[in-house]
Write a protein that holds these residues in place. Structure first.
Motif, PDB file in Angstrom:
ATOM      1  N   GLN A 162      -3.110  24.760  45.746  1.00 30.56           N
ATOM      2  CA  GLN A 162      -3.169  26.006  45.093  1.00 30.56           C
ATOM      3  C   GLN A 162      -1.546  25.862  44.202  1.00 30.56           C
ATOM      4  N   PHE A 163      -1.007  24.997  44.117  1.00 26.81           N
ATOM      5  CA  PHE A 163       0.028  24.437  43.246  1.00 26.81           C
ATOM      6  C   PHE A 163       0.409  23.617  41.959  1.00 26.81           C
ATOM      7  N   LEU A 164      -1.033  22.709  42.451  1.00 21.60           N
ATOM      8  CA  LEU A 164      -2.094  21.801  41.351  1.00 21.60           C
ATOM      9  C   LEU A 164      -2.265  23.083  40.038  1.00 21.60           C
ATOM     10  N   ARG A 165      -3.324  24.404  40.195  1.00 24.54           N
ATOM     11  CA  ARG A 165      -3.752  24.798  40.303  1.00 24.54           C
ATOM     12  C   ARG A 165      -2.941  26.234  39.070  1.00 24.54           C
ATOM     13  N   LYS A 166      -1.983  26.331  40.088  1.00 25.27           N
ATOM     14  CA  LYS A 166      -1.065  27.021  39.024  1.00 25.27           C
ATOM     15  C   LYS A 166      -0.167  26.051  37.861  1.00 25.27           C
ATOM     16  N   MET A 167      -0.033  25.335  38.789  1.00 25.74           N
ATOM     17  CA  MET A 167       1.169  24.301  37.072  1.00 25.74           C
ATOM     18  C   MET A 167       0.050  24.020  35.817  1.00 25.74           C
ATOM     19  N   HIS A 168      -1.127  24.122  36.406  1.00 23.99           N
ATOM     20  CA  HIS A 168      -2.201  24.030  35.612  1.00 23.99           C
ATOM     21  C   HIS A 168      -2.061  25.170  34.253  1.00 23.99           C
ATOM     22  N   LYS A 169      -1.567  25.409  33.473  1.00 24.46           N
ATOM     23  CA  LYS A 169      -1.662  26.521  32.929  1.00 24.46           C
ATOM     24  C   LYS A 169      -1.917  27.586  33.351  1.00 24.46           C
ATOM     25  N   GLY A 170      -1.751  27.739  34.022  1.00 25.10           N
ATOM     26  CA  GLY A 170      -1.428  29.253  35.416  1.00 25.10           C
ATOM     27  C   GLY A 170      -2.648  29.541  35.569  1.00 25.10           C
TER      28      GLY A 170
END
Length: 89
Positions: free
Chosen positions: A8-16
């Motif tokens: 979830q953290f990486l997904r959100k860091m990846h351009k939302g």
């Protein structure tokens, strides 16, 4: 942080990136991504490898560590090649 929280953290860091967008890239349903993030299920090994490639992280960090607390900064920065150019000093 759990495996699901790391995703979830990486997904959100990846351009939302949304769950739907991640699901599309991984070839799974949005519900599957949701279950991964809730730690209700875990992806197959080939999907874990794909996630590591997508988010530019090691499998060990994705599965075992708290990615948000690692000294390495995860961001949207990516290396891109540009045409060569000249300049005069």
């Amino acid at each position: 942080m759990s495996f699901g929280q790391n995703i979830q953290f990486l997904r959100k860091m990846h351009k939302g990136m949304t769950q739907e967008e991640l699901a599309e890239k991984m070839g799974v349903s949005r519900q599957t991504v949701s279950k991964w993030e809730l730690d209700a299920t875990y992806p197959e090994m080939d999907k874990v490898v794909e996630l590591c490639k997508l988010f530019s992280c090691s499998m060990d960090k994705l599965v075992r560590e708290d990615i948000s607390m690692i000294n390495e900064a995860y961001s949207n920065i990516r290396v891109k090649e540009v045409e060569s150019f000249s300049f005069i000093l």
